[in-house]
Design a protein around this motif. Structure first.
Motif, PDB file in Angstrom:
ATOM      1  N   MET A   5      72.390  42.728 -27.232  1.00  0.00           N
ATOM      2  CA  MET A   5      73.838  42.951 -27.252  1.00  0.00           C
ATOM      3  C   MET A   5      74.410  42.544 -28.612  1.00  0.00           C
ATOM      4  SD  MET A   5      76.856  41.185 -25.023  1.00  0.00           S
ATOM      5  CE  MET A   5      77.172  40.042 -26.344  1.00  0.00           C
ATOM      6  N   ILE A   6      75.314  43.366 -29.130  1.00  0.00           N
ATOM      7  CA  ILE A   6      75.975  43.044 -30.400  1.00  0.00           C
ATOM      8  C   ILE A   6      77.290  42.345 -30.080  1.00  0.00           C
ATOM      9  CG2 ILE A   6      76.975  44.031 -32.515  1.00  0.00           C
ATOM     10  CD1 ILE A   6      73.987  44.571 -32.317  1.00  0.00           C
ATOM     11  N   GLU A   7      77.484  41.170 -30.615  1.00  0.00           N
ATOM     12  CA  GLU A   7      78.701  40.404 -30.362  1.00  0.00           C
ATOM     13  C   GLU A   7      79.665  40.565 -31.540  1.00  0.00           C
ATOM     14  OE1 GLU A   7      79.797  35.850 -28.920  1.00  0.00           O
ATOM     15  OE2 GLU A   7      77.952  36.199 -30.006  1.00  0.00           O
ATOM     16  N   ILE A   8      80.900  40.957 -31.241  1.00  0.00           N
ATOM     17  CA  ILE A   8      81.951  41.034 -32.265  1.00  0.00           C
ATOM     18  C   ILE A   8      82.942  39.915 -31.963  1.00  0.00           C
ATOM     19  CG2 ILE A   8      83.823  42.455 -33.212  1.00  0.00           C
ATOM     20  CD1 ILE A   8      81.058  43.538 -33.902  1.00  0.00           C
ATOM     21  N   LEU A   9      83.151  39.031 -32.927  1.00  0.00           N
ATOM     22  CA  LEU A   9      84.012  37.879 -32.687  1.00  0.00           C
ATOM     23  C   LEU A   9      85.480  38.237 -32.924  1.00  0.00           C
ATOM     24  CD1 LEU A   9      81.110  36.643 -33.207  1.00  0.00           C
ATOM     25  CD2 LEU A   9      82.320  34.546 -33.794  1.00  0.00           C
ATOM     26  N   THR A  10      86.368  37.603 -32.152  1.00  0.00           N
ATOM     27  CA  THR A  10      87.812  37.745 -32.353  1.00  0.00           C
ATOM     28  C   THR A  10      88.206  36.917 -33.585  1.00  0.00           C
ATOM     29  OG1 THR A  10      88.282  35.793 -31.024  1.00  0.00           O
ATOM     30  CG2 THR A  10      88.154  37.906 -29.845  1.00  0.00           C
ATOM     31  N   THR A  11      89.429  37.128 -34.071  1.00  0.00           N
ATOM     32  CA  THR A  11      89.891  36.357 -35.240  1.00  0.00           C
ATOM     33  C   THR A  11      89.854  34.850 -34.987  1.00  0.00           C
ATOM     34  OG1 THR A  11      91.162  38.246 -35.971  1.00  0.00           O
ATOM     35  CG2 THR A  11      91.807  36.112 -36.880  1.00  0.00           C
ATOM     36  N   PRO A  12      90.322  34.356 -33.832  1.00  0.00           N
ATOM     37  CA  PRO A  12      90.193  32.903 -33.589  1.00  0.00           C
ATOM     38  C   PRO A  12      88.736  32.440 -33.514  1.00  0.00           C
ATOM     39  CG  PRO A  12      91.612  33.940 -31.918  1.00  0.00           C
ATOM     40  CD  PRO A  12      91.118  35.034 -32.794  1.00  0.00           C
ATOM     41  N   GLU A  13      87.867  33.272 -33.002  1.00  0.00           N
ATOM     42  CA  GLU A  13      86.448  32.884 -32.953  1.00  0.00           C
ATOM     43  C   GLU A  13      85.858  32.821 -34.360  1.00  0.00           C
ATOM     44  OE1 GLU A  13      85.275  34.624 -28.516  1.00  0.00           O
ATOM     45  OE2 GLU A  13      85.097  35.936 -30.262  1.00  0.00           O
ATOM     46  N   VAL A  14      86.246  33.748 -35.226  1.00  0.00           N
ATOM     47  CA  VAL A  14      85.764  33.695 -36.617  1.00  0.00           C
ATOM     48  C   VAL A  14      86.288  32.430 -37.290  1.00  0.00           C
ATOM     49  CG1 VAL A  14      85.813  34.824 -38.883  1.00  0.00           C
ATOM     50  CG2 VAL A  14      85.485  36.203 -36.813  1.00  0.00           C
ATOM     51  N   ALA A  15      87.514  32.040 -36.970  1.00  0.00           N
ATOM     52  CA  ALA A  15      88.073  30.792 -37.535  1.00  0.00           C
ATOM     53  C   ALA A  15      87.224  29.606 -37.093  1.00  0.00           C
ATOM     54  CB  ALA A  15      89.523  30.626 -37.104  1.00  0.00           C
ATOM     55  N   ARG A  16      86.776  29.618 -35.849  1.00  0.00           N
ATOM     56  CA  ARG A  16      85.912  28.524 -35.375  1.00  0.00           C
ATOM     57  C   ARG A  16      84.546  28.591 -36.075  1.00  0.00           C
ATOM     58  NH1 ARG A  16      87.795  29.586 -30.075  1.00  0.00           N
ATOM     59  NH2 ARG A  16      85.732  29.847 -29.164  1.00  0.00           N
ATOM     60  N   ALA A  17      84.048  29.794 -36.277  1.00  0.00           N
ATOM     61  CA  ALA A  17      82.761  29.953 -36.974  1.00  0.00           C
ATOM     62  C   ALA A  17      82.838  29.390 -38.391  1.00  0.00           C
ATOM     63  CB  ALA A  17      82.365  31.436 -37.017  1.00  0.00           C
ATOM     64  N   ARG A  18      84.013  29.529 -39.008  1.00  0.00           N
ATOM     65  CA  ARG A  18      84.237  28.993 -40.351  1.00  0.00           C
ATOM     66  C   ARG A  18      84.070  27.468 -40.345  1.00  0.00           C
ATOM     67  NH1 ARG A  18      88.964  31.832 -40.918  1.00  0.00           N
ATOM     68  NH2 ARG A  18      87.982  33.641 -41.855  1.00  0.00           N
ATOM     69  N   GLU A  19      84.574  26.830 -39.293  1.00  0.00           N
ATOM     70  CA  GLU A  19      84.425  25.366 -39.159  1.00  0.00           C
ATOM     71  C   GLU A  19      82.955  24.997 -38.981  1.00  0.00           C
ATOM     72  OE1 GLU A  19      87.011  23.196 -39.502  1.00  0.00           O
ATOM     73  OE2 GLU A  19      88.024  25.057 -40.054  1.00  0.00           O
ATOM     74  N   THR A  20      82.256  25.740 -38.140  1.00  0.00           N
ATOM     75  CA  THR A  20      80.830  25.452 -37.932  1.00  0.00           C
ATOM     76  C   THR A  20      80.061  25.655 -39.227  1.00  0.00           C
ATOM     77  OG1 THR A  20      81.111  26.446 -35.730  1.00  0.00           O
ATOM     78  CG2 THR A  20      78.870  25.870 -36.401  1.00  0.00           C
ATOM     79  N   GLY A  21      80.386  26.738 -39.924  1.00  0.00           N
ATOM     80  CA  GLY A  21      79.681  27.034 -41.173  1.00  0.00           C
ATOM     81  C   GLY A  21      79.890  25.952 -42.210  1.00  0.00           C
ATOM     82  N   ARG A  22      81.114  25.463 -42.292  1.00  0.00           N
ATOM     83  CA  ARG A  22      81.404  24.398 -43.254  1.00  0.00           C
ATOM     84  C   ARG A  22      80.617  23.135 -42.902  1.00  0.00           C
ATOM     85  NH1 ARG A  22      87.487  22.730 -44.344  1.00  0.00           N
ATOM     86  NH2 ARG A  22      87.400  22.146 -42.150  1.00  0.00           N
ATOM     87  N   LEU A  23      80.539  22.839 -41.602  1.00  0.00           N
ATOM     88  CA  LEU A  23      79.787  21.650 -41.176  1.00  0.00           C
ATOM     89  C   LEU A  23      78.306  21.785 -41.561  1.00  0.00           C
ATOM     90  CD1 LEU A  23      79.517  18.961 -39.652  1.00  0.00           C
ATOM     91  CD2 LEU A  23      79.194  20.304 -37.544  1.00  0.00           C
ATOM     92  N   VAL A  24      77.723  22.927 -41.280  1.00  0.00           N
ATOM     93  CA  VAL A  24      76.304  23.135 -41.623  1.00  0.00           C
ATOM     94  C   VAL A  24      76.095  22.941 -43.125  1.00  0.00           C
ATOM     95  CG1 VAL A  24      74.495  24.913 -41.790  1.00  0.00           C
ATOM     96  CG2 VAL A  24      75.743  24.599 -39.645  1.00  0.00           C
ATOM     97  N   ALA A  25      76.986  23.536 -43.921  1.00  0.00           N
ATOM     98  CA  ALA A  25      76.850  23.440 -45.381  1.00  0.00           C
ATOM     99  C   ALA A  25      77.004  21.998 -45.848  1.00  0.00           C
ATOM    100  CB  ALA A  25      77.890  24.337 -46.049  1.00  0.00           C
ATOM    101  N   GLU A  26      77.955  21.289 -45.247  1.00  0.00           N
ATOM    102  CA  GLU A  26      78.191  19.909 -45.696  1.00  0.00           C
ATOM    103  C   GLU A  26      77.042  18.991 -45.291  1.00  0.00           C
ATOM    104  OE1 GLU A  26      83.000  20.285 -46.272  1.00  0.00           O
ATOM    105  OE2 GLU A  26      82.278  19.051 -44.603  1.00  0.00           O
ATOM    106  N   ILE A  27      76.455  19.230 -44.134  1.00  0.00           N
ATOM    107  CA  ILE A  27      75.279  18.429 -43.748  1.00  0.00           C
ATOM    108  C   ILE A  27      74.120  18.729 -44.712  1.00  0.00           C
ATOM    109  CG2 ILE A  27      73.521  18.026 -41.975  1.00  0.00           C
ATOM    110  CD1 ILE A  27      75.696  18.488 -39.850  1.00  0.00           C
TER     111      ILE A  27
END
Ligand code: MF3
Ligand code: CO
Length: 257
Positions: free
Chosen positions: A1-23
Motif C-alpha cells: 500500500m502507498i501511504e500519502i501523508l496529510t499536511t499535519p502528518e508531514v509536519a509531524r514527520a519533520r519533527e521525527t526527521g529532525r530528531l533522527v538527524a540530531e541523534i
C-alpha cells in the motif's frame, strides 16, 4: 500500500526527521577512537527515550534478520554495510563507521544513515566511497518531485554510483516510509527512468545508496543480521528521509530543520 501523508502528518514527520538527524549528529561527534559499539547503542537508547520517541528497530523482526533486532541503532564497521548489529567492539583510527537510525515520533517514522571515518586518518578509498554515496543520495533527491517516477530516482542514484566505479547490489535499497519504517514503494539503487510509481505530494521516501569497494556480493554475519561485503572490502551508506512537496522534495532528516 502507498501511504500519502496529510499536511499535519508531514509536519509531524519533520519533527521525527529532525530528531533522527540530531541523534546521528550527536553520536558522530561523540564517537571516536576507543568508543565501543555497545556504548553507541546505549547513548542512542537514552536519546530516543529522552525525546519520548520509539525505536523502530528493537522489536523489528523482518524476514531478512534472525529474531528481533534487539538494539536501537545499526552500527556497521568497515566490511559491514547494512543492519550492523551493535556488539562488543572498540573503534580504531581509520575505521569506516556507518550509523543507521530509524525512530517513530507522533506516529510517524523517519530513517537516516551516515558513514564517517573514525579518528584522524583519511583512507582515500573510504573517502571516495562515502563521497559517492552522498552524491548519489543528492542526485536521487534532486530528481524527486511530483510527476517524477521511482525509476527516475533509481536511475539518478545508480548513475552516480556507476560513474564512480561501483557495481550495485539490488537486494536492498530505499523504501517508502510513514506510519511504518518500511513501506511500499521500493526505491532500488538503480533503474530505468520513466518507470514505476509516479510521485505525489505527501509521499515519504527513504533513499539509501550504499556501495562496497570491490564487489556487489553480500554475506550474512553469524549474528544473523549484519550484512558484510563478501570480499571483506570496505563499504559506505548514506540515507535521508524526504517528503515529496508541491514543487519538489524536502529533506526531513536534517538537524534544526
Ligand atoms: N534503517 C534500515 C534501513 O535503512 C533498516 C534497519 S532494520 C534493523 O532501511 F532492524 F536492522 F535495524
Ligand atoms: Co532505510
Amino acid at each position: 500500500m502507498i501511504e500519502i501523508l496529510t499536511t499535519p502528518e508531514v509536519a509531524r514527520a519533520r519533527e521525527t526527521g529532525r530528531l533522527v538527524a540530531e541523534i546521528l549528529q550527536s553520536l558522530t561527534s561523540r564517537c571516536g577512537v576507543g568508543t565501543n559499539l555497545l556504548e553507541i547503542d546505549r547513548w542512542t537508547a537514552q536519546m530516543i527515550a529522552d525525546a519520548g520517541a520509539r525505536s523502530c528497530y528493537v522489536d523489528y523482526e523482518p524476514s531478512f534478520g534472525r529474531g528481533p533486532f534487539g538494539h536501537h541503532i545499526c552500527t556497521a564497521v568497515n566490511d559491514a554495510v547494512l543492519h550492523g548489529k551493535p556488539h562488543d567492539r572498540v573503534l580504531a583510527d581509520g575505521d569506516l563507521l556507518t550509523l543507521d537510525l530509524a525512530v517513530s515520533l507522533g506516529g510517524v517514522a523517519a530513517d537516516a544513515a551516515v558513514s564517517v571515518i573514525v579518528g584522524a586518518s583519511r583512507p582515500a578509498e573510504s573517502v571516495a566511497m562515502i563521497r559517492a554515496t552522498e552524491s548519489a543520495l543528492q542526485a536521487g533527491i534532486a530528481a524527486a518531485r511530483p510527476g517524477a517516477r521511482i525509476g527516475d530516482l533509481s536511475h539518478a542514484i545508480g548513475s552516480v554510483l556507476g560513474a564512480a566505479g561501483y557495481s550495485i547490489n539490488t537486494d536492498f535499497g530505499g523504501h517508502g516510509i510513514g506510519s511504518q519504517m518500511h513501506q511500499d514503494p521500493a526505491v532500488p539503487n538503480t533503474g530505468r527512468p520513466g518507470r514505476g510509481l509516479t510521485l505525489r505530494p505527501g509521499l515519504l521516501l527513504a533513499l539509501e545508496p550504499w556501495v562496497m569497494a570491490d564487489t556487489d556480493q553480500l554475506v550474512t554475519d553469524p549474528d544473523g543480521w549484519t550484512l558484510r561485503s563478501a570480499t571483506g572490502c570496505r563499504t559506505a551508506h548514506s540515507e535521508h528521509t524526504i517528503a515529496i512537496t508541491d514543487d519538489g522534495a524536502e529533506i526531513l532528516t536534517l538537524p534544526g530543520h
